[in-house]
Design an enzyme around this catalytic site. Structure first.
Site, PDB file in Angstrom:
ATOM      1  N   CYS A 112       0.817  -1.228   0.000  1.00 10.77           N
ATOM      2  CA  CYS A 112       0.000   0.000   0.000  1.00 10.77           C
ATOM      3  C   CYS A 112       0.848   1.275   0.000  1.00 10.77           C
ATOM      4  O   CYS A 112       0.338   2.355  -0.276  1.00 10.77           O
ATOM      5  CB  CYS A 112      -0.945   0.008   1.193  1.00 10.77           C
ATOM      6  SG  CYS A 112      -2.126  -1.337   1.169  1.00 10.77           S
ATOM      7  N   HIS A 248      -3.626   7.337   3.532  1.00 10.45           N
ATOM      8  CA  HIS A 248      -4.026   6.088   2.882  1.00 10.45           C
ATOM      9  C   HIS A 248      -5.444   5.707   3.312  1.00 10.45           C
ATOM     10  O   HIS A 248      -5.762   5.705   4.510  1.00 10.45           O
ATOM     11  CB  HIS A 248      -3.025   4.997   3.255  1.00 10.45           C
ATOM     12  CG  HIS A 248      -3.377   3.641   2.732  1.00 10.45           C
ATOM     13  ND1 HIS A 248      -3.887   3.447   1.467  1.00 10.45           N
ATOM     14  CD2 HIS A 248      -3.302   2.412   3.311  1.00 10.45           C
ATOM     15  CE1 HIS A 248      -4.104   2.159   1.293  1.00 10.45           C
ATOM     16  NE2 HIS A 248      -3.765   1.509   2.391  1.00 10.45           N
ATOM     17  N   ASN A 278     -10.060   0.007   0.381  1.00  5.94           N
ATOM     18  CA  ASN A 278      -8.604   0.132   0.329  1.00  5.94           C
ATOM     19  C   ASN A 278      -8.096  -0.379  -1.024  1.00  5.94           C
ATOM     20  O   ASN A 278      -8.151  -1.575  -1.298  1.00  5.94           O
ATOM     21  CB  ASN A 278      -8.019  -0.689   1.488  1.00  5.94           C
ATOM     22  CG  ASN A 278      -6.500  -0.659   1.524  1.00  5.94           C
ATOM     23  OD1 ASN A 278      -5.845  -0.187   0.599  1.00  5.94           O
ATOM     24  ND2 ASN A 278      -5.942  -1.185   2.603  1.00  5.94           N
TER      25      ASN A 278
HETATM   26  C1  LIG Z   1     -10.205  -5.205  10.356  1.00 10.75           C
HETATM   27  C2  LIG Z   1     -10.861  -4.213  11.284  1.00 10.75           C
HETATM   28  C3  LIG Z   1     -11.899  -3.398  10.530  1.00 10.75           C
HETATM   29  C4  LIG Z   1     -11.549  -4.967  12.392  1.00 10.75           C
HETATM   30  O1  LIG Z   1     -12.177  -4.046  13.266  1.00 10.75           O
HETATM   31  P1  LIG Z   1     -12.125  -4.259  14.828  1.00 10.75           P
HETATM   32  O2  LIG Z   1     -12.955  -3.220  15.464  1.00 10.75           O
HETATM   33  O3  LIG Z   1     -10.663  -4.322  15.190  1.00 10.75           O
HETATM   34  O4  LIG Z   1     -12.829  -5.639  14.970  1.00 10.75           O
HETATM   35  P2  LIG Z   1     -12.284  -6.918  15.750  1.00 10.75           P
HETATM   36  O5  LIG Z   1     -11.063  -7.451  15.093  1.00 10.75           O
HETATM   37  O6  LIG Z   1     -12.212  -6.518  17.183  1.00 10.75           O
HETATM   38  O7  LIG Z   1     -13.441  -7.944  15.495  1.00 10.75           O
HETATM   39  C5  LIG Z   1     -14.626  -7.823  16.206  1.00 10.75           C
HETATM   40  C6  LIG Z   1     -15.552  -8.940  15.805  1.00 10.75           C
HETATM   41  O8  LIG Z   1     -16.095  -8.667  14.502  1.00 10.75           O
HETATM   42  C7  LIG Z   1     -15.969  -9.832  13.701  1.00 10.75           C
HETATM   43  N1  LIG Z   1     -15.822  -9.431  12.332  1.00 10.75           N
HETATM   44  C8  LIG Z   1     -14.694  -9.281  11.597  1.00 10.75           C
HETATM   45  N2  LIG Z   1     -15.018  -8.909  10.341  1.00 10.75           N
HETATM   46  C9  LIG Z   1     -16.361  -8.827  10.287  1.00 10.75           C
HETATM   47  C10 LIG Z   1     -17.276  -8.486   9.280  1.00 10.75           C
HETATM   48  N3  LIG Z   1     -16.881  -8.156   8.044  1.00 10.75           N
HETATM   49  N4  LIG Z   1     -18.582  -8.481   9.575  1.00 10.75           N
HETATM   50  C11 LIG Z   1     -19.019  -8.816  10.788  1.00 10.75           C
HETATM   51  N5  LIG Z   1     -18.198  -9.143  11.799  1.00 10.75           N
HETATM   52  C12 LIG Z   1     -16.892  -9.153  11.541  1.00 10.75           C
HETATM   53  C13 LIG Z   1     -14.738 -10.524  14.228  1.00 10.75           C
HETATM   54  O9  LIG Z   1     -14.800 -11.880  13.862  1.00 10.75           O
HETATM   55  C14 LIG Z   1     -14.866 -10.301  15.701  1.00 10.75           C
HETATM   56  O10 LIG Z   1     -15.776 -11.245  16.214  1.00 10.75           O
HETATM   57  P3  LIG Z   1     -15.476 -11.980  17.621  1.00 10.75           P
HETATM   58  O11 LIG Z   1     -15.421 -10.863  18.619  1.00 10.75           O
HETATM   59  O12 LIG Z   1     -16.655 -12.879  17.749  1.00 10.75           O
HETATM   60  O13 LIG Z   1     -14.167 -12.660  17.412  1.00 10.75           O
HETATM   61  C15 LIG Z   1      -9.804  -3.239  11.888  1.00 10.75           C
HETATM   62  O14 LIG Z   1      -8.996  -3.955  12.806  1.00 10.75           O
HETATM   63  C16 LIG Z   1      -8.944  -2.617  10.841  1.00 10.75           C
HETATM   64  O15 LIG Z   1      -9.401  -1.902   9.966  1.00 10.75           O
HETATM   65  N6  LIG Z   1      -7.617  -2.800  10.923  1.00 10.75           N
HETATM   66  C17 LIG Z   1      -6.714  -2.255   9.933  1.00 10.75           C
HETATM   67  C18 LIG Z   1      -6.788  -3.042   8.660  1.00 10.75           C
HETATM   68  C19 LIG Z   1      -6.072  -2.370   7.514  1.00 10.75           C
HETATM   69  O16 LIG Z   1      -6.070  -1.190   7.403  1.00 10.75           O
HETATM   70  N7  LIG Z   1      -5.460  -3.186   6.632  1.00 10.75           N
HETATM   71  C20 LIG Z   1      -4.791  -2.727   5.466  1.00 10.75           C
HETATM   72  C21 LIG Z   1      -3.627  -1.868   5.774  1.00 10.75           C
HETATM   73  S1  LIG Z   1      -2.761  -1.388   4.383  1.00 10.75           S
END
Ligand SMILES: CC(C)(COP(=O)(O)OP(=O)(O)OC[C@H]1O[C@@H](n2cnc3c(N)ncnc32)[C@H](O)[C@@H]1OP(=O)(O)O)[C@@H](O)C(=O)NCCC(=O)NCCS
Length: 321
Positions: A112, A248, A278
């Protein structure tokens, strides 16, 4: 030493729209979850186009916006990790497809952060080599590396391309910096093709994207504020000297947290993540083009861009447009 300016921008987004509602038909998710955790409402994915096609269309727009003849281009860099083939580089194929002269053309993979890394390289090459104009593109078809059954990652990603033409003009790329921190690579990667041998001649496969979202989130919300602070400090600028910040487009919550920590009002922060998700190396380039075309950036404005991605990698630029 000549100043390198952004002469023109362009972008191209494939036409197939995949909404959160669409995703909820084949994975367990909801529009409410995706919007509240990421800010993404929809993303675009390719049907029969590949990375070179997206790069091509964004390039034509940037060349037109720059008002140059394509024969003036001395350098072509495509930032991508999703090239059409393992080799040759997208840039090589694109050089011929755009009808450019026989120039140096190569791809850059910093995931990215690819466009940010390519900007540093292109700017330094224009300053120090016998080159006057560069075409720089961020283009991705991440959909082909996406595990469409993994709700943790597939909701975040989209395809697209953005391009800029660089050369001597009224503006200036004032400062840039890029970094890698490879010990965190386990938190975000796309597995490569397995090893082969004469005894084990199995078919090639490329793995899906694997991600620890929380670790990426922690890294990004630290990297953006520290990069912005250091580039402003090094150039004796205050945060309100900047007209627009382009971070980003990975997650709206990352963007908002970084802006809050920096004390930057959200009306100075460009956001289009709701439409595209993204798009990796294309993200900053698409945002730059949309900001220019919508009048959010005008000639003479100062902008700061920050990209971050797998590796981890991150890169910042301070540009007078
Ligand atoms: C991925 C992301 C959105 C997850 O959000 P979060 O608030 O951290 O969510 P969590 O990881 O705490 O997950 C919470 C719950 O939602 C669930 N969940 C994950 N994706 C889901 C979706 N698409 N729909 C519904 N539930 C989902 C998880 O399984 C978890 O369930 P559990 O508590 O039963 O295990 C966030 O961590 C994020 O954006 N991180 C950065 C990712 C990124 O930018 N990547 C590219 C960089 S270049």
């Amino acid at each position: 030493m000549k100043k390198v300016s952004v002469l023109g921008t362009g972008s191209y987004i494939p036409s197939r729209v995949l909404t959160n509602e669409d995703l909820s038909k084949f994975i367990e998710t909801t529009d409410e979850w995706i919007v509240s955790r990421t800010g993404i409402k929809e993303r675009h994915i390719v049907e029969d186009e590949n990375t070179c096609d997206l790069a091509y269309h964004s390039a034509l727009k940037a060349i037109e916006a720059a008002g140059i003849d394509k024969d003036e281009i001395d350098l072509l860099i495509v930032a991508t990790f999703t090239g059409d083939n393992a080799f040759p580089a997208v840039a090589n194929v694109l050089q011929a497809r755009l009808g450019l002269r026989e120039i140096m053309a190569f791809d850059m993979n910093a995931e990215c952060s690819g466009f940010a890394f390519a900007l540093v390289v292109a700017e330094k090459m224009l300053r120090s080599l016998k080159m006057n104009k560069a075409l720089l593109i961020g283009a991705e078809t991440i959909s082909k590396y996406t595990d469409w059954s993994d709700r943790n990652t597939c909701v975040l990603l989209g395809d697209g391309a953005g391009a800029v033409v660089l050369g001597e003009g009224s503006g200036e790329i004032i400062d840039t910096n890029c970094y890698s921190k490879g010990d965190l690579n386990k938190y975000l990667y796309g597995a490569g093709t397995p090893l082969k041998s004469p005894e084990n001649n199995v078919g090639n496969t490329v793995g899906n994207i694997e991600m620890n979202g929380r670790e990426v989130f922690k890294f990004a919300t630290r990297a953006i504020p520290s990069s912005v602070k250091s580039i402003l400090e090094e150039n004796n600028l205050q945060s309100d000297d900047i007209d627009l910040y382009i971070f980003h487009q990975a997650n709206l919550r990352i963007i908002e947290k970084a802006a809050k920590d920096l004390g930057i009002p959200m009306d100075k922060v460009f956001v289009n993540i709701e439409k595209y998700g993204n798009t990796s190396a294309a993200s900053i380039a698409i945002a730059l083009d949309e900001a220019v075309r919508s009048g959010k950036i005008k000639r003479g404005d100062k902008i700061v861009t920050v990209a971050f991605g797998a590796g981890f990698t991150w890169g910042t630029s301070l540009i007078e447009y």
